[in-house]
Design a protein around this motif. Sequence first.
Motif, short mmCIF file in Angstrom:
data_model
loop_
_atom_site.label_atom_id
_atom_site.label_comp_id
_atom_site.label_asym_id
_atom_site.label_seq_id
_atom_site.Cartn_x
_atom_site.Cartn_y
_atom_site.Cartn_z
N GLU A 403 0.82 -1.21 0.00
CA GLU A 403 0.00 0.00 0.00
C GLU A 403 0.86 1.26 0.00
N GLU A 404 2.01 1.20 0.68
CA GLU A 404 2.85 2.38 0.84
C GLU A 404 3.84 2.57 -0.31
N PHE A 405 4.45 1.46 -0.78
CA PHE A 405 5.56 1.57 -1.74
C PHE A 405 5.30 0.87 -3.07
N GLY A 406 4.23 0.10 -3.19
CA GLY A 406 3.93 -0.58 -4.45
C GLY A 406 4.45 -2.02 -4.45
N TRP A 407 4.00 -2.78 -5.45
CA TRP A 407 4.35 -4.20 -5.54
C TRP A 407 5.85 -4.49 -5.65
N PRO A 408 6.64 -3.72 -6.44
CA PRO A 408 8.06 -4.07 -6.55
C PRO A 408 8.78 -4.14 -5.21
#
Length: 436
Positions: A403-408
């Motif tokens: 949620e904070e930094f994305g899937w990668p």
Amino acid sequence: MSTKIKEKFTYGYNSEQFKKFKKYAWLMLLSFGFTYLFFYNGRQNINLVMDLMKEHFSSDLGTIGVVSSALFWCYAFGQLVSGRLGSYFGYKKLMIFGVVASAVLNVAISFMDNLWVIAALWGANGFCQAMVWANGVGVLNKWWPKEKRGFASGLATSFSGVAQVVTYLTINLCLALNPDWGWRAGFRYPMLPMVLILIAFIAFFKEKPEDVGIPAFEEADKGLEEKDAAMEAEIKSKGFFYPYKLLFSEPKVIIFCLISAIAGIGRYGLLTWVPTYFMDEMNLSVKEGIFSSILLPIGQACAMFVFPFITDKVFKGKREPMLILAAIVACAGLVCFPFFKTQTPATVMLFVVGVFSMVTGVIWAIAGDMGGRALSSTVVGVLDWAVYMGAAIQASVFGFVKEEFGWPAIFITIGCLYIILLVLTLLARKMKMKKL
């Protein structure tokens, strides 16, 4: 010992006893394996319906991840004690109770409408699920000598890998047959094969050679045989908690707990989030996402069998070189994986990552080597505790990381942890056990 002598060695048995020993050793391995083949239906099922649960409860992915983590936390501490409890009260009894109780709890969850009640029941399910693995591996080490332990633990672990594939297919079938049930379908019908296979398990599974009228096997290495006997006598004289005191005083065991925790983050970080990744990031349907994700457990199943076998045949019982090779390839694959933006290349890369990130099969062979017949179930329980502590941490944290930094960020973090695993393995290979 020459090759010729090795071929004639029958572990202290005459020809009739040896024939019986081999027959039952295979029966134990296969009855345990086929029981475990359907056991993940009551554990991995939640990963495949997380997106449906998120929609039904109008929740965010982080909260569903915390609910999912309840199983891992309770499984971890269940593993810490279940191996020792099994050796004390009976491996088979504890395993049967674990399967039946897990099925009942899964069905109960399917009727719940409160996320936190589900979390509590899911945690109880985790504790029951913990009753099977360490005890099963402990029994296998009473049937498979050290020189064949890599093969036996690898084949048993590969069943758990194939079990993940079975779960993917079973849940997909249940969702297709019962679309009106939504996420609840994943907790009902999948329990049927899990319980039915238990009938065969009860009929065929024997805890030790003495249960079928033959003595315990003798190791080819007489020093190892004497060491096992001395350790069994020492454990009997010093009480229930002595094995824990002994194990946690060994620096090498502590290092392998850390290695196991990283392996748990890698294995379950991928199993937990990859199905949702394909649906969320690539806008695939539940069915399309599951069938793309299925190459992950297929890759893991391959590794769980092949890696321990390689350590027996190629590395002559040395387990660490396989961990080093796997860590390097897994790190590279995990860092690259999230940058494949189309389904086909991402699915192929997922298979590669699944193979090389799956190092727990090697870890179980190491556990058997460290604990021998006397302590193997307890060592497996301790290391599996560490695996599931890692699994619990990732399930609790990675939903919020996404949620904070994305899937990668999830996949790159796991990749970096495999570099730490590599360093720890290089450290562990130079360490000697002080008391074991």
